[in-house]
Design a protein around this motif. Structure first.
Motif, mmCIF file in Angstrom:
data_model
loop_
_atom_site.group_PDB
_atom_site.id
_atom_site.type_symbol
_atom_site.label_atom_id
_atom_site.label_comp_id
_atom_site.label_asym_id
_atom_site.label_seq_id
_atom_site.Cartn_x
_atom_site.Cartn_y
_atom_site.Cartn_z
ATOM 1 N N ASP A 136 -5.351 11.229 -1.548
ATOM 2 C CA ASP A 136 -4.904 10.600 -2.760
ATOM 3 C C ASP A 136 -3.530 10.878 -3.197
ATOM 4 O O ASP A 136 -2.543 9.949 -3.529
ATOM 5 N N SER A 137 -3.061 11.959 -2.951
ATOM 6 C CA SER A 137 -1.549 12.567 -3.150
ATOM 7 C C SER A 137 -0.628 11.707 -1.990
ATOM 8 O O SER A 137 0.437 11.365 -2.631
ATOM 9 N N MET A 138 -1.110 11.692 -0.816
ATOM 10 C CA MET A 138 -0.189 10.952 0.103
ATOM 11 C C MET A 138 -0.076 9.660 -0.232
ATOM 12 O O MET A 138 1.097 9.131 0.044
ATOM 13 N N VAL A 226 -5.972 4.284 -3.103
ATOM 14 C CA VAL A 226 -4.937 3.921 -4.106
ATOM 15 C C VAL A 226 -4.153 4.997 -4.565
ATOM 16 O O VAL A 226 -4.575 5.908 -5.164
ATOM 17 N N GLY A 227 -2.701 5.076 -4.552
ATOM 18 C CA GLY A 227 -1.802 5.853 -5.031
ATOM 19 C C GLY A 227 -1.851 5.709 -6.490
ATOM 20 O O GLY A 227 -1.894 4.384 -7.032
ATOM 21 N N TYR A 228 -1.493 6.587 -7.387
ATOM 22 C CA TYR A 228 -1.021 6.605 -8.663
ATOM 23 C C TYR A 228 0.109 5.314 -8.998
ATOM 24 O O TYR A 228 0.943 5.468 -8.562
ATOM 25 N N GLY A 229 -0.193 4.535 -9.722
ATOM 26 C CA GLY A 229 0.670 3.299 -9.954
ATOM 27 C C GLY A 229 0.303 2.090 -9.149
ATOM 28 O O GLY A 229 0.817 0.961 -9.513
ATOM 29 N N GLY A 230 -0.375 2.294 -8.160
ATOM 30 C CA GLY A 230 -1.017 1.288 -7.361
ATOM 31 C C GLY A 230 -0.164 0.522 -6.284
ATOM 32 O O GLY A 230 -0.713 -0.373 -5.764
ATOM 33 N N GLN A 231 1.088 0.897 -6.275
ATOM 34 C CA GLN A 231 2.026 0.387 -5.501
ATOM 35 C C GLN A 231 1.918 0.471 -3.879
ATOM 36 O O GLN A 231 1.870 -0.413 -3.070
ATOM 37 N N ASN A 232 1.249 1.933 -3.528
ATOM 38 C CA ASN A 232 0.792 2.157 -2.397
ATOM 39 C C ASN A 232 -0.462 2.412 -2.036
ATOM 40 O O ASN A 232 -1.226 2.987 -2.890
#
Length: 823
Positions: A136-138, A226-232
């Motif tokens: 998740d953090s990656m 899904v990264g936080y913010g959804g961009q990555n």
């Protein structure tokens, strides 16, 4: 890493638009309609609507990474304890409130729809959940990364209790499909097993050819992260095993209807079950095959993607690929990469070894000798004959070139550092292999990393003084507060920036409010509401009535002797005895809550579960104590249950024997949500005490040096049993039939374990532990002091963000940078 701009996600569409998407998928993807749809159908329609954003994010991220050509991380782990993904995906995409409003307009509560999702229980405990937080953090930090593991058909078993005893049932997490995954058959790999190795001489050059006795196909399933913010959006790639030759028509047509599928069944067994029972030879063989299967498939996949982007020249392979071994389970990847480089890519040994060492790094998760894997040399030779040759060559060169140079003629050190352990049966030490084949080795809390160097691998540390480092574990605040504790998250966002789930250090802005009466009242009101909710959960799961006004005292973790759930049990029994002796005994009502699974073959752990359940049964039905004590053992502890319990916890039990818990992450989750830690100076407890302040945790018991001194002196548990009247009385209770009417001795095994051996020194810490609980009781009665301590725990836990952990890995071990996906 990305600059510190606000990354709090903003909704990509309105609630009305999202409602339209959900209904469209209900009709066109699920083939049903609003009036007929079940909650399960609504759950799948909601997932399909979310996946419009998720899979577009996968495509965007992959394209960006392919164009940039940056170094990528490959996180190899036998476990990924993902839990449920829907709530987390909604939060990270900024769509949770939108989805909640959309479903409400359809007459649905989002909580009811989310409950339909099964847990992805592809892990056993902290190690697997850590891997989930890390990927998740990656993704959040835009690091090009792939998690690699096994696509188990059955995850960790579903736990039931029958007459107080643990019973294991299959966990069929994919029984109705998994909407988050997509199969990638075009990336399948063929994995070799068994057979023999041929030595070939051609044009004066010696080479090795492995002729396998069996081949298996590894089919990848990709689960977006899904990264936080959804961009990555990165990917977790899980391998499913299938037969290379799926079906034998000739056998089938001759009447062998079952035999025709035998090869398929045998192959599929590899990804059938997480952690097969390895008490039998067949179980050990299957476990080794599992480890090789996913390691080999992952390396083949990394090699395939490297060549697709860079051609056949492997000169930059190590510069562009970092591989992290999460514990020793994937250690066989080291000789596998050597096999590929030497046998298939024709590299000279020294060049291949340099590349291998530059590629791998290793995380050690334990100081327990039994957890540092060893495999029979004969077993590896049978299953992986070429790898056994390579391991022996690695070992020979290491001992003669590196150890001999450092300690000339010292055979004792050679025996200790050798990958091969000599004895009645030669064993391969996977921990030694992992250290020798990696450029960096890290522990997971400062005390653990120090003990790895001092006690576990001191000679390796002397040989390579810069190889061993520390990376303290962390948890993702997106799941472990924002998603699971929406009330507290909403309160926090009234006082600090809304992007705190990305920049957790902003929680320090709450510290000035720790003495503010209004904020204390609001903070504790949130805790009480969470407890009221969990009272209902306890009733549903166990049938036990408890009060939200009691102290919720929580111990949730894998059931293992070193975690000392039986110390908790002895204190509960002591409290019970005190109240029976004196009905006016002064204590604040307490609810002791356990959640834990014991490994199916771990006899004493299962006896401890049985003892807790029988003691609970007696206490919960004893009217004499006027509900001062309640004990509940929650069945089938898992991520989704933890998400409900942790926000309701008042006390966090972190009571392992000092020096045995590598780090712990449950301690971080509970403290972040405002629970007070009662614990030993072990693992990350030490760093939590440093961050939150020693006045805001309750520490007890022996420290590491005390444990060592007592062991050296000669530890005799019976001395403690005889010298403490209360301790003796509660242990003697276990031998009679007080908790098992008419059946004396059913709990005696727990007493025998403690009085005769007590390997994790429960008895010496008993008195100190009881005193610590009296401090907890006194602190809780001082409402202002308790609220201040709880707030300061929440405000001080920024260090334990998995984003910080991954930044440490990225900067100090992997040497990678974030690459933000472009739209």
């Amino acid at each position: 890493m990305p600059s510190k701009k606000s990354v709090a996600p903003t909704p990509a569409l309105t609630a009305e638009q999202f409602k339209t998407s959900v209904v469209k998928h209900l009709r066109t993807t699920l083939g049903t309609y609003e009036e007929k749809a079940s909650k399960q159908a609504w759950n799948k329609a909601l997932a399909a609507a979310i996946n419009e954003f998720v899979f577009e994010g996968v495509s965007r991220t992959r394209k960006t990474h392919a164009n940039v050509g940056a170094r990528a991380v490959h996180y190899l782990s036998l476990e990924f304890l993902m839990g449920r993904l829907m709530s987390n995906n909604l939060q990270n995409l900024g769509l949770y409130s939108v989805a909640e409003e959309a479903l409400k307009s359809l007459g649905l509560e989002i909580a009811d729809v989310l409950e339909e999702e099964p847990d992805m229980a592809l892990g056993n405990g902290g190690l697997g959940r850590l891997a989930a937080c890390f990927i998740d953090s990656m993704a959040t930090l835009s690091i090009p990364a792939v998690g690699y593991g096994i696509h188990y058909e059955h995850g960790l078993f579903r736990q039931e209790f029958h007459k107080g005893r643990q019973v294991e049932r299959p966990d069929q997490w994919r029984e109705f499909g998994n909407p988050w995954e997509i199969c990638r058959p075009e990336s399948a790999q063929v994995i070799k097993l068994y057979g023999y190795v041929e030595t070939v001489y051609e044009q004066g050059k010696l080479s090795k050819v492995w002729h396998p006795g069996r081949t298996i196909r590894a089919i990848p399933w990709d689960i977006p992260v899904v990264g936080y913010g959804g961009q990555n959006v990165n990917v977790l790639r899980l391998w499913e095993s299938r037969a290379d030759k799926f079906f034998d028509w000739d056998v089938f047509n001759s009447g062998g209807y079952v035999d025709a599928y035998s090869e398929s069944v045998e192959a599929e067994t590899i990804s059938k079950v997480l952690y097969p029972n390895d008490e039998t030879d067949a179980g050990k063989e299957l476990r080794l095959i599992q480890q090789y299967f996913f390691s080999a498939a992952s390396i083949a996949d990394v090699m395939r993607r490297y060549k697709a982007a860079n051609g056949e020249d492997l000169a930059n392979f190590a510069k562009l690929n970092a591989m992290q071994l999460n514990d020793t389970h994937p250690a066989i990847a080291i000789p596998e990469l050597m096999r590929v480089l030497v046998d298939e890519e024709n590299f000279a040994w020294d060049e291949a070894w340099a590349m291998t060492r530059e590629t791998f790094s290793y995380t050690n998760h334990t100081l327990l000798p039994e957890a540092l894997e060893k495999w029979s040399l004969k077993l590896i030779e049978k299953v992986l004959p070429r790898h056994m040759e390579i391991i022996l060559e690695i070992n020979s060169r290491f001992l003669t070139q590196e150890v001999e140079t450092m300690w000339p003629g010292n055979n004792d050190i050679k025996r200790k550092l050798s990958i091969v352990e000599e004895g009645a049966e030669q064993m391969i030490r996977m921990g030694n292999l992992s250290v020798i084949g990696s450029h960096t080795v890290n522990g997971v809390a400062q005390i653990h990393s120090d003990l790895v160097k001092k006690d576990l691998f001191p000679e390796f540390d002397a040989l390579w003084p810069n190889k061993f480092v520390n990376v303290t574990n962390g948890i993702t605040p997106r799941r472990w507060m924002k998603a699971c504790n929406p009330r507290l998250s909403a309160l926090i966002e009234q006082h600090i920036d809304t992007d705190w789930p990305r920049y957790l250090e902003k929680l320090t802005g709450l510290k000035p409010l720790a003495d503010d009466q209004a904020f204390q009242d609001s903070f504790m009101a949130v805790k009480h509401e969470n407890k009221v909710d969990f009272v209902k959960e306890i009733k549903t799961l166990t049938g036990v009535d408890v009060s939200a006004d009691a102290i919720f005292d929580v111990q949730i973790k894998r059931l293992h002797e070193y975690k000392r759930q039986h110390l908790n049990l002895l204190h509960i029994m002591a409290l019970y005895r005190r109240v029976l002796i004196d009905p006016n005994y002064d204590m604040h009502p307490r609810v002791f809550i356990f959640g834990a699974k014991a490994a199916p073959g771990y006899k004493i752990a299962k006896e401890i579960i049985f003892a807790i359940n029988k003691v609970a049964e007696k206490i919960n039905n004893d009217r004499r104590i006027n509900d001062k004590i309640k004990v509940v053992f929650l069945p089938n502890y898992r991520v989704s249950l933890a998400e409900k319990l942790i926000p309701a916890a008042d006390v966090s039990e972190q009571i392992s024997l000092a020096g045995k818990e590598a780090s712990g992450t449950g301690n971080m989750k509970l403290a972040l949500n405002g629970a007070i830690t009662i614990g030993t100076m072990d693992g990350a407890n030490i760093e939590i005490a440093e961050e939150a302040g020693s006045d805001n945790v309750v520490i007890f018991g022996m420290e590491v040096d005390d444990v060592v001194a007592l062991k050296n002196k000669g530890y005799h548990p019976a001395d403690y049993y005889r010298s403490n009247e209360e301790l003796k009385a509660v242990l003697d209770w276990l031998e009679g039939d007080f908790f098992t009417p008419g059946e004396p001795g059913l709990l005696a095994e727990v007493k025998r374990n403690l009085v005769e051996s007590d390997p994790f020194m429960v008895l010496p810490d008993f008195e100190s532990y009881c005193e610590a609980h009296q401090k907890i009781d006194a602190l809780y009665r001082d409402k202002k002091a308790w609220a201040k301590a709880a707030i300061l725990n929440t405000a001080s836990l920024a260090k334990f963000n998995s984003d910080r952990s991954i930044q440490d890995y990225a900067q100090n071990i992997w040497h990678v940078k974030g690459v933000e996906a472009k739209s």
